[in-house]
Design a protein around this motif. Sequence first.
Motif, PDB file in Angstrom:
ATOM      1  N   LEU A 114       0.831  -1.207   0.000  1.00 15.05           N
ATOM      2  CA  LEU A 114       0.000   0.000   0.000  1.00 15.05           C
ATOM      3  C   LEU A 114       0.864   1.255   0.000  1.00 15.05           C
ATOM      4  N   LEU A 115       0.455   2.254  -0.777  1.00 12.16           N
ATOM      5  CA  LEU A 115       1.176   3.524  -0.845  1.00 12.16           C
ATOM      6  C   LEU A 115       0.225   4.681  -0.595  1.00 12.16           C
ATOM      7  N   ASP A 116       0.616   5.566   0.323  1.00 16.72           N
ATOM      8  CA  ASP A 116      -0.114   6.799   0.600  1.00 16.72           C
ATOM      9  C   ASP A 116       0.666   7.949  -0.040  1.00 16.72           C
ATOM     10  N   MET A 117       0.034   8.657  -0.987  1.00 15.10           N
ATOM     11  CA  MET A 117       0.705   9.722  -1.732  1.00 15.10           C
ATOM     12  C   MET A 117       0.305  11.091  -1.188  1.00 15.10           C
ATOM     13  N   GLY A 118       1.281  11.808  -0.602  1.00 18.15           N
ATOM     14  CA  GLY A 118       1.007  13.092   0.041  1.00 18.15           C
ATOM     15  C   GLY A 118       0.554  12.864   1.461  1.00 18.15           C
TER      16      GLY A 118
END
Length: 283
Positions: A114-118
């Motif tokens: 999982l990637l959280d951008m910002g």
Amino acid sequence: MQLRQLKSQFLATLTPHYDAAEAARFFDLLLDAFESKKRIDLVLEPELETQQVDRWQLALLALQKFKPIQYIIGTTVFFDLLFEVTPATLIPRPETEELVDWILRETTNPKLALLDMGTGSGCIAIALAKNLPNAQVMALDISSAALEVAQRNAMQNGVSIQFINQSILDEATLFNCFAHCKLDIIVSNPPYVRLLEKHEIQPNVLDYEPHLALFVADEDALLFYRHIGNFAYEHLKKGGKLYVEINQYLGNETVNLMQQIGFEAIELRKDCYGNDRMLRCIR
């Protein structure tokens, strides 16, 4: 000075600026933060005094200038977790909790990437990592100051997250950074308030929260969504999901953009206030 006298002063001073219930809530939050006391303690011990009058007076002055109570205290609660917040980070909001809840309700793979951008304060990534302990969670932000706060929040909440100092808009570097990475979920709450909407923003937000994380130019309001969508389309696994928080006035426009990028299964959801606020796209 007795705390009950201080409370009377707070209510009398703040009620021209806030309603009485909100002024009372501010006092109760500061009572807990400054004195480690609850409202019931004042009822049971009405003669309680404070030795921190100067600290209380500074907080009162800041509230008169509409400084967010979260920045005065230095913490806030998001998804039942305690987070440090500073002027380098946005203050997490209930609408974003709804986004996290949507992701968790739809997630069945405990070992996802999982990637959280910002990421800002790290609230989304940390809340997801806390509730998905077997997930590989990454989070990026352009602000090194925000990432320092996010790293402390991750440690405070006992989760392991890989933080990356990277701009969403630097597409070449971003693609290179994740060249051999396929993700199950990408989530983002990027800047989406147009400058023409500034007049709708309350002073406690406009004067104190970081504009870098809030505003986008009127002529390219979907700038971040275009870059996020392009990245997600290339880096999500087949069946992977992109979740984004959006501008309430641009729901249909954001759906159309994601369709143009190539996403087909797109759902637009309203928040607890009835505004178009969240989008999910399936790769």
